[in-house]
Design a protein around this motif. Structure first.
Motif, PDB file in Angstrom:
ATOM      1  N   MET A  56       0.830  -1.210   0.000  1.00 46.39           N
ATOM      2  CA  MET A  56       0.000   0.000   0.000  1.00 46.39           C
ATOM      3  C   MET A  56       0.861   1.255   0.000  1.00 46.39           C
ATOM      4  N   ARG A  57       1.960   1.221   0.730  1.00 42.74           N
ATOM      5  CA  ARG A  57       2.913   2.343   0.658  1.00 42.74           C
ATOM      6  C   ARG A  57       3.393   2.530  -0.768  1.00 42.74           C
ATOM      7  N   GLY A  58       3.717   1.421  -1.455  1.00 42.50           N
ATOM      8  CA  GLY A  58       4.247   1.492  -2.810  1.00 42.50           C
ATOM      9  C   GLY A  58       3.215   1.730  -3.880  1.00 42.50           C
ATOM     10  N   SER A  59       1.942   1.901  -3.492  1.00 43.04           N
ATOM     11  CA  SER A  59       0.897   2.143  -4.502  1.00 43.04           C
ATOM     12  C   SER A  59       0.940   3.556  -5.054  1.00 43.04           C
ATOM     13  N   GLY A  60       1.767   4.395  -4.495  1.00 46.16           N
ATOM     14  CA  GLY A  60       1.920   5.764  -4.980  1.00 46.16           C
ATOM     15  C   GLY A  60       3.354   6.218  -4.812  1.00 46.16           C
ATOM     16  N   GLU A  61       3.518   7.517  -4.666  1.00 44.02           N
ATOM     17  CA  GLU A  61       4.867   8.064  -4.538  1.00 44.02           C
ATOM     18  C   GLU A  61       5.370   7.930  -3.105  1.00 44.02           C
ATOM     19  N   VAL A  62       6.684   7.830  -2.951  1.00 50.06           N
ATOM     20  CA  VAL A  62       7.326   7.751  -1.651  1.00 50.06           C
ATOM     21  C   VAL A  62       8.312   8.915  -1.549  1.00 50.06           C
TER      22      VAL A  62
END
Length: 439
Positions: A56-62
């Motif tokens: 879920m963290r990696g589903s968008g920008e970090v």
């Protein structure tokens, strides 16, 4: 997803598939609800929680930061009168760490940090990334709303969890909180997990289970994290309501006596310890007592569009509600407080919301609330209302929320327990599902 429904657990590939489908629409609402219900009833093991959190963290920008000090944040599971973030962020910044705090709005009886800050005229919580970065770099802290680019899988699953009656799942709560915090690119995170009548999860054993889940999952995902379990059997501040809580936070920053001080300094010291500093209790207290934190708070407010002289002109910028009335009570001592009922009283006054997007009145709420074991002496506090009718209803609600006794109760400590960091495990970060790291 079929593996989890069949009881085979959740691995990294399955978690990435679900998170990607949540973010890009490849997973339907019905499928997402089925997944949430499967997690609710079957549960996840530690590796499954970590896999879901990272996916879920990696589903968008970090976010990635290039700053001359550690990047640290705090998260609270919510309560009434919890305005710690407004004090803690500048305290930490005054101690040399950087705090890019991404916060939320209130829903139900618990308040939201963004709603409190928006009681300050001109304060902007929706910043472009470049401006957010500039304020964090120059001031040391900023408190903003989440960008739509951070953990989009969580945003969709969060709404579906509510509809599927899966809000209380510790596994899903863990992944939801940590996916957003880890996406902020933190070096360390301290968690404030509330326990008591005003907490999201009130029972102490369940609060401890949540804290253990959060700490073990965050450390397994590569983020140094610990938790304090703190009391929510009474409001943390003496005020409940957005502008009134901001007033109390500013008073604490100015060195005035405040019920907020002990928990705020404990969380600040733990965050500094996680960041690798020594003598943390003294450093945190000195940042508050010296006025350095107040100065940084003023700079943060001005940097985000608020008035430059807020701290010296609080009553000008945070005006009173039209009706202010005392809440009478019989003589005695406060023996018990239904904190959730006080939160609902604030909602009834117009100071909270029961559905997303509902407008709120930042002036209304409760102040000068009596605390556990204190003598009542005929007064429970003050109501700040828009109308006399609203005030009447709130007074009745607050009176019902307090139990008065002839003798004071035995007080429990405000900090119930401490969950230490576990070993940080080496891991391969979950694949991004479409976003890219922001340098």
């Amino acid at each position: 997803m079929s593996g989890l429904l069949a009881g085979r657990g959740l691995d990294r590939d399955g978690a990435v598939l679900i998170a990607q489908g949540l973010a890009d629409g490849g997973v339907s609402d019905a499928q997402a609800a089925a997944f949430a219900m499967a997690v609710m009833f079957k549960g996840l093991d530690g590796p499954g929680r970590t896999a879901l959190t990272l996916a879920m963290r990696g589903s968008g920008e970090v976010l990635r930061w290039d700053l001359p000090g550690p990047v640290v944040d705090k998260h609270s599971t919510g309560g009434v009168g919890d305005v710690v973030s407004l004090i803690l962020a500048p305290v930490l910044a005054a101690c040399g760490v950087y705090v890019p705090m991404i916060s939320g709005r209130g829903l139900g009886h618990t308040g939201g940090t963004l709603d409190k800050l928006e009681s300050i005229p001109g304060y902007r919580v929706d910043l472009e990334e470049a401006e957010f970065r500039r304020i964090v770099r120059d001031v040391g802290c900023a408190i903003v709303a989440a960008s739509g680019k951070l953990a989009p899988a969580d945003r969709r699953l969060y709404a579906i969890r509510d509809e599927a009656a899966c809000v209380a799942s510790i596994d899903l709560i863990t992944a939801s909180i940590l996916s957003k915090k880890l996406a902020a690119g933190l070096d360390a995170l301290v968690l404030d997990v509330k326990s008591g009548s005003g907490a999201f999860i009130g029972e102490e054993d369940q609060a401890e289970a949540l804290a253990q889940s959060l700490v073990s999952t965050a450390n397994a995902a590569g983020g140094r994290t610990s938790a304090l379990i703190t009391d929510m059997d009474q409001p943390l501040a003496r005020a409940a309501g957005n502008g009134l809580e901001v007033r109390e936070a500013i008073a604490c920053l100015r060195g005035e006596p405040s019920a907020l001080r002990e928990v705020t300094l404990a969380l600040s010291a733990e965050a500094l310890r996680l960041a690798g500093q020594d003598d943390v209790a003294r450093r945190a207290a000195n940042a508050l007592d010296s006025g350095d934190a107040a100065e940084i708070f003023a700079r943060m407010v001005a940097g985000q569009g608020g008035p430059v002289d807020l701290i010296d002109n609080v009553s000008t910028y945070l005006p009173d509600a039209p009706v202010i009335r005392p809440i009478p009570a019989p003589e005695g001592f406060v023996a018990e407080t239904d904190v959730a009922a006080l939160g609902h009283a604030v909602i009834g006054l117009g100071g909270g919301r029961i559905r997303a997007g509902q407008a709120i009145d930042h002036r209304v709420g409760l102040s000068d609330l009596r605390r556990l074991a204190e003598p009542v002496e005929g007064l429970l506090g003050m109501v700040h209302a828009r109308t006399e009718e609203d005030a009447d209803a709130a007074i009745a609600a607050v009176q019902s929320a307090f139990r008065i006794a002839d003798t004071p109760p035995t007080l429990r400590p405000p900090i119930r327990n401490y969950i230490a960091p576990t070993k940080i495990e080496a891991h391969i970060p979950a694949a991004s599902t479409g976003g890219s790291d922001i340098e």
